[in-house]
Design a protein around this motif. Structure first.
Motif, mmCIF file in Angstrom:
data_model
loop_
_atom_site.group_PDB
_atom_site.id
_atom_site.type_symbol
_atom_site.label_atom_id
_atom_site.label_comp_id
_atom_site.label_asym_id
_atom_site.label_seq_id
_atom_site.Cartn_x
_atom_site.Cartn_y
_atom_site.Cartn_z
ATOM 1 N N THR A 1 46.645 38.998 40.150
ATOM 2 C CA THR A 1 46.287 37.775 40.846
ATOM 3 C C THR A 1 45.458 38.100 42.083
ATOM 4 O O THR A 1 45.229 39.266 42.407
ATOM 5 C CB THR A 1 47.560 37.012 41.257
ATOM 6 O OG1 THR A 1 48.307 37.836 42.170
ATOM 7 C CG2 THR A 1 48.424 36.690 40.055
ATOM 8 N N ASN A 2 45.010 37.055 42.734
ATOM 9 C CA ASN A 2 44.204 37.213 43.944
ATOM 10 C C ASN A 2 45.057 37.778 45.086
ATOM 11 O O ASN A 2 46.085 37.207 45.429
ATOM 12 C CB ASN A 2 43.623 35.859 44.347
ATOM 13 C CG ASN A 2 42.674 35.330 43.287
ATOM 14 O OD1 ASN A 2 41.573 35.846 43.128
ATOM 15 N ND2 ASN A 2 43.124 34.329 42.514
ATOM 16 N N THR B 1 41.830 25.568 45.267
ATOM 17 C CA THR B 1 41.430 26.608 44.324
ATOM 18 C C THR B 1 41.810 26.184 42.906
ATOM 19 O O THR B 1 41.072 26.438 41.946
ATOM 20 C CB THR B 1 42.068 27.956 44.707
ATOM 21 O OG1 THR B 1 41.796 28.204 46.087
ATOM 22 C CG2 THR B 1 41.462 29.092 43.902
ATOM 23 N N ARG C 1 32.914 33.562 45.856
ATOM 24 C CA ARG C 1 34.020 34.369 45.347
ATOM 25 C C ARG C 1 34.212 34.153 43.851
ATOM 26 O O ARG C 1 34.194 33.035 43.375
ATOM 27 C CB ARG C 1 35.324 33.989 46.057
ATOM 28 C CG ARG C 1 35.315 34.354 47.515
ATOM 29 C CD ARG C 1 36.678 34.173 48.113
ATOM 30 N NE ARG C 1 37.569 35.225 47.655
ATOM 31 C CZ ARG C 1 37.599 36.455 48.149
ATOM 32 N NH1 ARG C 1 36.793 36.805 49.120
ATOM 33 N NH2 ARG C 1 38.440 37.346 47.669
ATOM 34 N N PRO D 1 38.252 42.899 46.020
ATOM 35 C CA PRO D 1 39.097 42.052 45.168
ATOM 36 C C PRO D 1 39.417 42.696 43.817
ATOM 37 O O PRO D 1 38.573 43.367 43.219
ATOM 38 C CB PRO D 1 38.246 40.792 44.977
ATOM 39 C CG PRO D 1 37.384 40.736 46.184
ATOM 40 C CD PRO D 1 37.073 42.181 46.511
#
Lengths: 391, 391, 391, 391
Positions: B16-17, B354, B7, C29
């Motif tokens: 953001t994610n 993360t 990823r 994403p």
């Protein structure tokens, strides 16, 4: 308290993290498995899959787990009572031999310490001793998922050849395929057993048999009762891109995409990446003062690293803590090493920073479990990874 | 060579994610925006959004970027020529003031060094001096996304009250909402401006105005020419769960899910998590021998950390290297600090591991860019994060 | 009893059914909107979108609904007090004129019966009478979504030219773009207003301005107060593939895919398909003994068909019944024709069988609502569709 | 020319159209199949699946196609040489018997005309004649997917009981489960064989064995060689929510969602819906002047309808035309009826309007293939469907 925010770290040695591209490919409408669109898809994935096994011979795709492909390898080629040489290199090797016994094969299981792969000299010696060629097959697990030990398949092949023995050679590549260099044709493997959920970066549900002409010939002579696993029906139907019974359509969409991704990165780059991550992980383990289960550097795995917990520490309690505190799944110790090792998966869709996050979770978890000196592992890994970038 | 596997690390301070749950909620068929199913959805998200702003008053949802919600806040409440007090706390504060000038508002922009938030004493002083109440509005950015500096909104509110000044109070919460404690009602903010793509963990495309009765009253008196941004049409139509023009239907599905997730974690836990990640990041920065842009500990941000590159090092060259080598996006330096700072986003759908991966990428990148002593940052962060777990 | 199984039939004239390919493209994403991957995407969609408008000039993409693009068209080119010629061809034309009035434009609204498009002779006549060129712009809606009436844009252009009038020509193509032939350059339109959620087969959230050099020149002279809608900032930033404020990233992924799909089918084939579905629908309507709202065959729409309910029957009660019994959303009558018409959308991602299902739902619904003679409509449509296949 | 726009009509009798809710449930990250989250999922779906089979006994879930579950039913309960009574009611019944023969079971296959189900009186007669109880199992296909004929399972059960015969009763419910009423416990079925890709509205890849105590007891005595299909390992591991080998994780997410959807609609409503669609389809077929393959009204299927093409017309040429012109997949004629019948699937996630679209495609296709009198079928179906709504 379980913290659940951000992405879960799935660092078991498979199933692995599935790329978004693959998941979205799977998330498309089911099509008629007897129509022309499917035929084109079927032909494409059947052809593409060969490049992953490095074979020009057919590869069979089963809508089944890897266990099914193990069974298929045996029941297509062997008959009850046939002698098979197997090696107890770990839990999966042991399970494969149990499965073989259930099919009344006569298994000679060479015992092992779970820290080494198949020893080629033992193979040669044992086969030389089998003057009457009673042994019909030699089975090995390429990358033993329970231990992180790689058997040197080429060396085993050479041993078989050196012994001049005609046994079939069957290899479980479930957790090596698409992660560690593997060459079905060049190494004259007769049946390679693979699965979707490891280096191929797919959800579980597909498994494979890559087969040689010799294996195919054997399949015409065997006396097992089988139906679902039959190669002959498959091969015949596959010619037109179809399958003899309903295939797992959507996973085939994903397979097409994942093979595309592997080739985009380049298979040799994929292998190098796994090797690099294996080395970074081992450096971290040593920095923590822990021991890697794999004993022989020539057999270290790029797919996963099994780590021995020090005496007095339960590996599963540690894994539970890591899951609860850091939302990371690590692999459990299986069979003989249950409670004694945990496994870090670093295969599949993976990169340096995710590895760093993974090792950080292990390092913090080790300290929280009372191993206060477990420090410097991430640092050691970063040193190595950064250096690898310079080169 | 750009490595692209695993990823991508999207560590800009927004967008953001987006969690998988939210993405899958968005990935559902569009429905009739004038039908009963939509009405139920509309009512639900309009109500739920109030809990995030901590308000009992209406919140307006625009199918637009945050810039649109900035514009809406001004054009609904003010008239050309109105005096507005603004503070140059960073790039976004500056852009908001430019936008205000384009609408012929009379902006008094208090200059700043981009390392501090709005100084409440300056607010009080300036407002006390405005005996005739010519200042119609005070505007502040809660979390300045370009600098990682938090303005203490409650203290600014107290300053306005201390001065006994009737100006409207408008706050940009774009990168604080859902990440840093924010209280529209309790702090008597008149217009809060928010967006979807930061703490709310959605793709960009929605922005918000939370409004007070006082702001609403002002909107009845203003003389701006506006249509798309009109609150009155919105409020009237929203009563039945609908919108005056086509809403961004699918983002509303996602908004419902993301608010659910924030409440599952608990807003106070969300804020604590962001604060913890901010502290861990700052410890890493200091260990690397670098300086955090934010100068005042009371103004440190849990959403992002802007880091000053040492003289002689270009922050954008560093960012490029990190992107190419480690597939991580960091925030660029904007405006005054372009080339001098990079920004680490640690907001939204995020967790300890993360963050560890993120800081690892920064640490390796710093070394690769020639800052050979950039070491120990990840270690410092892990020490802090592990300790936080013990407590 | 609402039956909810199988797919909902979303047959409003937009938002339309989004193809799975487009939804999956969106479901990826979020990326850094300031990074190189985004720049490549931005350039690609900005270029590709031109082919849909049939223009070689820039197209602006707003993260906003179509209403925003209406506003942008006006506020970039006109100044308060400017005279604008508009035509009340339906609800959306009327709303656009209301929006224009809110911006203090001096609207001359030519009344209409909602059954006809803009009459070119009226345009010519009115412009010839405007000897001083006080009229700064002529605005028309290409496909009036509330009525299913198409204004012949080329004929209007010819009328403007015949009058030798320099007014800007602005056209709303929201529900025609990607469904009905439209030519921004050839027809010398100055501003074309489009949206994502109709023929472009995307969820709502994007809208467009295609602009001519003349419009661009006008934008340099106008005195409106604007910020979000400014073309100049957009055009400058778009050059490098970026946007002046956060774009709706994921919808841009979808836009790329939907344009690809339109070209795969071929734009002329897309238009022919819509025309065929319009004709099939009208034949069904006539067979049911009902009347199509559009009065002039030259102005029939391929995107939707508005149908007049007979006196004594409420169109909304009928729509409610169809929704509850057959899980199909039809378009409501708006404004002047509220309660009197329902609208069948047949635009976007659509095919013969879905149209047949749609018309079947209408036919059964009409009978259930008491119009017992509503028969043979589906038959008439099938006759036509089958015949069209033979050719 | 193949037209591909709008949704493909997948009207084969399985795999069926998968609901978006189910696809999105599947499209979530793979989790650790040995972790606590999986255990909770495993327990939940294993329990929920019982309600679909109407059993309180265990249901086995295989990561495999339905063919695998056929094999599992036989190899767990029978031994080579065992006599089994089977009925050639169609292609799948015939294939099941072939599979049984491959496992060296002694099959007595009662021939059939493919237009009738198993005749209960024949069952009783045959079993009464088996005074020594040599017959170990009676196998029947509930809904024969190749013919659209339903065997009355309860009547067969009654026949077995009337004969007082102890044979195991095994039923293939692959295309009836979740579409046609089925009662594993009440009808004392010993092994029910099901699959994911029909009434359960999932992609292919899962299959099931619902088992009685009697079947379980038989599994302890049989002498087949088996491993993948073993019930005992499954049952033992399932107790804790896990599986003995890697399960098809993501399909289990989907299974949970699809069972939820079936219960939301209500199983009895699901069955009634299928029955209604079967009747509507048959009325259409008769109106076209064609014949339904199923001869006995008591055996008509709610899941699919097989239609006989008139002499001189090739059913597959017709299917090809329908696919190319209308983008609809119909089921091919299999085995004995190849080229003579086509099959219309109307099972799974389906509704009145999709059925109307389906029948419209068939009606237009018939005419285009030269059957010019094929008219009025859709009308007849709409009459029936509308009437059903009134009631």
């Amino acid at each position: 308290m379980t913290i659940r925010t951000g992405r879960h770290f799935l660092q078991i040695p498979g199933p692995t993290n599935v790329p978004d591209r693959v998941m979205r490919a799977i998330d498309m409408p089911v099509i008629d498995h007897r129509g022309p669109e499917f035929a084109a898809l079927g032909k494409e994935v059947l052809a593409a899959l060969k490049s992953i096994f490095k074979t020009e011979k057919p590869v069979i795709i089963f809508p089944a787990s890897g266990t099914g492909a193990w069974e298929a390898a045996l029941v297509n080629t062997l008959s009850p009572g046939d002698k098979v040489l197997m090696f107890e290199t770990g839990q999966f090797a042991a399970q494969w031999s149990s499965l073989a016994e259930r099919h009344r094969l006569d298994i000679e299981l060479v015992p092992g310490d779970w820290r080494h792969g198949v020893e080629p000299t033992v193979v040669e010696e044992r086969l030389r001793a089998d003057a009457n060629h009673e042994i019909k097959a030699v089975c090995a697990v390429h990358n033993e998922t329970s231990t992180g030990v790689v058997t040197r398949i080429k060396a085993v092949r050479d041993a078989i050849d050196a012994a001049g023995h005609p046994a079939l050679f069957m290899v479980d590549t479930i957790s090596s395929l698409g992660s560690i260099d593997y060459r079905h044709d060049e190494w004259k493997v007769d049946v390679s057993v693979g699965g979707s959920q490891k280096g191929l970066m797919l959800p579980p549900g597909l498994s494979f048999n890559a087969i040689s002409d010799k294996a195919l010939a054997a399949s015409g002579r065997n006396t097992m009762l089988l139906s679902y696993w039959r190669w002959d029906d498959m091969l015949k139907t596959n010619e037109s891109g179809f399958f003899p019974y309903t295939p797992a359509t959507n996973l085939l969409y994903g397979l097409k995409e994942s093979i595309t991704m592997l080739h985009e990165e380049g298979l040799e780059n994929v292998f190098a990446r796994h090797a690099r991550h294996g080395e970074a992980t081992r450096r971290a383990v040593r920095a923590w003062g822990l021991e890697v289960l794999a004993a022989n550097p020539e057999e270290f795995s790029g797919a996963l690293t099994a780590v021995l917990m020090p005496d007095g520490h339960d590996a599963d309690a540690f894994r539970k803590l890591v899951l609860e505190r850091f939302d990371m799944s690590l692999g459990t110790g299986l069979g003989k090493v249950a409670g004694k090792v945990f496994r870090i998966g670093h295969l599949g869709h993976f990169n340096d920073l995710t590895l760093a996050g993974t090792l950080s979770g292990v390092e913090m978890g080790l300290r929280l479990t009372g191993l206060h000196n477990a420090r410097g592992g991430v640092d050691a890994a970063l040193d190595y990874l950064a250096e690898a970038q310079v080169g």
